[in-house]
Design a protein around this motif. Sequence first.
Motif, PDB file in Angstrom:
ATOM      1  N   TYR A 194       1.289  -1.052   0.086  1.00  0.00           N
ATOM      2  CA  TYR A 194      -0.059  -0.279  -0.422  1.00  0.00           C
ATOM      3  C   TYR A 194       1.030   1.079  -0.219  1.00  0.00           C
ATOM      4  N   GLN A 195       2.285   1.054   0.436  1.00  0.00           N
ATOM      5  CA  GLN A 195       2.712   2.185   0.640  1.00  0.00           C
ATOM      6  C   GLN A 195       3.917   2.571   0.398  1.00  0.00           C
ATOM      7  N   PRO A 196       4.549   2.074  -0.599  1.00  0.00           N
ATOM      8  CA  PRO A 196       5.824   1.257  -1.892  1.00  0.00           C
ATOM      9  C   PRO A 196       6.495   2.871  -1.474  1.00  0.00           C
ATOM     10  N   SER A 197       8.082   2.145  -0.057  1.00  0.00           N
ATOM     11  CA  SER A 197       9.204   2.564  -0.691  1.00  0.00           C
ATOM     12  C   SER A 197       9.784   2.872  -1.473  1.00  0.00           C
ATOM     13  N   PRO A 198      10.326   4.585  -2.173  1.00  0.00           N
ATOM     14  CA  PRO A 198      10.887   4.239  -3.285  1.00  0.00           C
ATOM     15  C   PRO A 198      12.374   3.694  -3.360  1.00  0.00           C
ATOM     16  N   THR A 199      12.342   3.486  -2.484  1.00  0.00           N
ATOM     17  CA  THR A 199      13.988   2.510  -2.804  1.00  0.00           C
ATOM     18  C   THR A 199      13.321   0.940  -2.688  1.00  0.00           C
ATOM     19  N   LEU A 200      12.282   0.651  -2.652  1.00  0.00           N
ATOM     20  CA  LEU A 200      11.980  -1.058  -2.667  1.00  0.00           C
ATOM     21  C   LEU A 200      10.915  -1.108  -3.880  1.00  0.00           C
ATOM     22  N   ILE A 201      10.899  -0.464  -5.028  1.00  0.00           N
ATOM     23  CA  ILE A 201      10.245  -0.508  -5.387  1.00  0.00           C
ATOM     24  C   ILE A 201       9.941  -1.974  -6.554  1.00  0.00           C
ATOM     25  N   VAL A 231      -1.032 -11.448   5.060  1.00  0.00           N
ATOM     26  CA  VAL A 231      -0.347 -11.292   6.279  1.00  0.00           C
ATOM     27  C   VAL A 231      -0.130  -9.449   5.821  1.00  0.00           C
ATOM     28  N   ALA A 232      -0.129  -8.594   6.914  1.00  0.00           N
ATOM     29  CA  ALA A 232       0.255  -7.315   5.816  1.00  0.00           C
ATOM     30  C   ALA A 232       1.314  -7.111   7.042  1.00  0.00           C
ATOM     31  N   PRO A 233       2.538  -7.651   7.763  1.00  0.00           N
ATOM     32  CA  PRO A 233       3.531  -7.119   8.570  1.00  0.00           C
ATOM     33  C   PRO A 233       3.797  -5.826   8.259  1.00  0.00           C
ATOM     34  N   GLY A 234       4.507  -4.801   9.042  1.00  0.00           N
ATOM     35  CA  GLY A 234       4.982  -3.400   9.383  1.00  0.00           C
ATOM     36  C   GLY A 234       6.688  -3.753   9.081  1.00  0.00           C
ATOM     37  N   PRO A 235       7.306  -2.802   9.882  1.00  0.00           N
ATOM     38  CA  PRO A 235       8.636  -2.985  10.458  1.00  0.00           C
ATOM     39  C   PRO A 235       8.890  -4.856  11.413  1.00  0.00           C
ATOM     40  N   ILE A 236       9.078  -5.481  10.110  1.00  0.00           N
ATOM     41  CA  ILE A 236       9.822  -6.488  11.888  1.00  0.00           C
ATOM     42  C   ILE A 236      10.855  -6.974  11.797  1.00  0.00           C
ATOM     43  N   LEU A 260       3.195   2.874  17.375  1.00  0.00           N
ATOM     44  CA  LEU A 260       3.595   2.216  18.975  1.00  0.00           C
ATOM     45  C   LEU A 260       5.760   2.491  18.893  1.00  0.00           C
ATOM     46  N   GLY A 261       5.566   3.131  17.878  1.00  0.00           N
ATOM     47  CA  GLY A 261       7.116   3.781  18.484  1.00  0.00           C
ATOM     48  C   GLY A 261       9.189   2.434  18.503  1.00  0.00           C
ATOM     49  N   ARG A 262       8.114   1.715  17.861  1.00  0.00           N
ATOM     50  CA  ARG A 262       9.280   0.411  17.721  1.00  0.00           C
ATOM     51  C   ARG A 262       8.757  -0.365  16.701  1.00  0.00           C
ATOM     52  N   ALA A 263      10.029  -1.035  16.438  1.00  0.00           N
ATOM     53  CA  ALA A 263      10.286  -2.662  15.863  1.00  0.00           C
ATOM     54  C   ALA A 263       9.008  -3.344  16.344  1.00  0.00           C
ATOM     55  N   GLY A 264       8.627  -4.077  15.116  1.00  0.00           N
ATOM     56  CA  GLY A 264       7.937  -5.406  16.090  1.00  0.00           C
ATOM     57  C   GLY A 264       8.657  -6.745  15.622  1.00  0.00           C
ATOM     58  N   GLN A 265       8.243  -7.332  16.787  1.00  0.00           N
ATOM     59  CA  GLN A 265       9.256  -8.798  16.748  1.00  0.00           C
ATOM     60  C   GLN A 265       8.576 -10.117  16.398  1.00  0.00           C
ATOM     61  N   PRO A 266       9.160 -11.147  15.032  1.00  0.00           N
ATOM     62  CA  PRO A 266       8.432 -11.529  14.540  1.00  0.00           C
ATOM     63  C   PRO A 266       7.795 -12.567  15.792  1.00  0.00           C
ATOM     64  N   ALA A 267       7.328 -13.111  16.477  1.00  0.00           N
ATOM     65  CA  ALA A 267       6.665 -13.347  17.790  1.00  0.00           C
ATOM     66  C   ALA A 267       5.468 -12.877  17.832  1.00  0.00           C
ATOM     67  N   GLU A 295       1.134   1.642  11.373  1.00  0.00           N
ATOM     68  CA  GLU A 295       0.438   2.032  10.429  1.00  0.00           C
ATOM     69  C   GLU A 295      -0.300   2.499   9.959  1.00  0.00           C
ATOM     70  N   PRO A 296      -1.484   2.915   8.715  1.00  0.00           N
ATOM     71  CA  PRO A 296      -2.833   2.757   8.829  1.00  0.00           C
ATOM     72  C   PRO A 296      -2.247   2.241   6.841  1.00  0.00           C
TER      73      PRO A 296
END
Length: 298
Positions: A194-201, A231-236, A260-267, A295-296
């Motif tokens: 949904y929100q493509p990073s410009p460095t991950l085309i 499943v759509a993960p954010g930064p894990i 949430l101010g932090r990366a997520g953990q795989p768990a 992140e919406p």
Amino acid sequence: MSTDQYSFADPVTRYDRIAPPEETQPEPGLDRDLSPLADHGEESYRGSGRLAGRRALITGGDSGIGAAAAIAFAREGADVAISYLPEEEPDAQRIVALIEQAGRKALALPGDLKDPGYCRSIVEQTVGEFGGLDILVNNGGKQVTQEAVTDISDEQFDHTLKTNVYAMFWITKAAVPHMPPGSTIINTTSIEAYQPSPTLIDYATTKAAINNFTKGLAQQLAPRGIRVNAVAPGPIWTPLQPSHGQPMEKLTSFGQSKPLGRAGQPAELAPAYVFLASAESSYVAGATLSVTGGEPTP
Ligand code: NAD
Ligand code: MG
């Protein structure tokens, strides 16, 4: 076990906000060499029979999100086959041991997802070893950051598409004829859909494709009793990130800009996969479950 996934906690502080050092691993990277180490629920995930007797195949099940799902599935009562690249053997053996410690069968399937023959063979081997297949998790993925579209080699583009999209197609096509009603397919997409990073085309393109494939296939297979979701993960925090998955400035503050101010953990992903794999999500099909740290998503 004092703390598990049900323990009441502030999600902001449940895990430390990580600030990784400047670290780089060769692709695909190893969980073993991550700094700091990630949590896959080794000490915390508590099963309660939600997948009793099920047979699962998870690509990229050696590390990161796939490893957390593998541990959780086994503790919920499923036999689990994991696919991974041969150079990931040390991570894979650790997960095999955890599956077996849960009292379930494990099947280790090293090979290359870019090879259609391998993709078909892992389905056949899982069916042969476990006597069937009723959970498929298409989770293996390649992510390599590049500043400019002109920096993305034709080979990188091809390998990203093959690993993330073609393999999902090849494996799904081989698996569906074996899957009885009640079976589930879960594809790992991303906030990048949904929100493509410009460095991950190239990578973000595959994640949009995975989401779309999921929603089309879900409608096709629902009448046969097979549910398909994503499943759509954010930064894990996984080996994908320091193995050229992010520019260094993003890596060292990984996930900190999220609500949430932090990366997520795989768990923290495992319960999403368990929910979509189990019969408790019986009316959920064609959905994308976002696990993005706030992140919406649409
Ligand atoms: P990870 O590195 O632990 O898992 C990716 C796995 O993909 C590897 O372990 C490897 O076994 C497998 N893989 C890659 N190329 C392969 C190939 N050619 N043949 C066989 N296996 C191959 O990292 P992860 O972050 O847990 O990634 C799992 C999934 O989650 C990926 O699809 C990734 O795109 C997705 N995802 C991750 C994040 C994140 O922030 N970590 C965010 C959104 C989506
Ligand atoms: Mg790995």
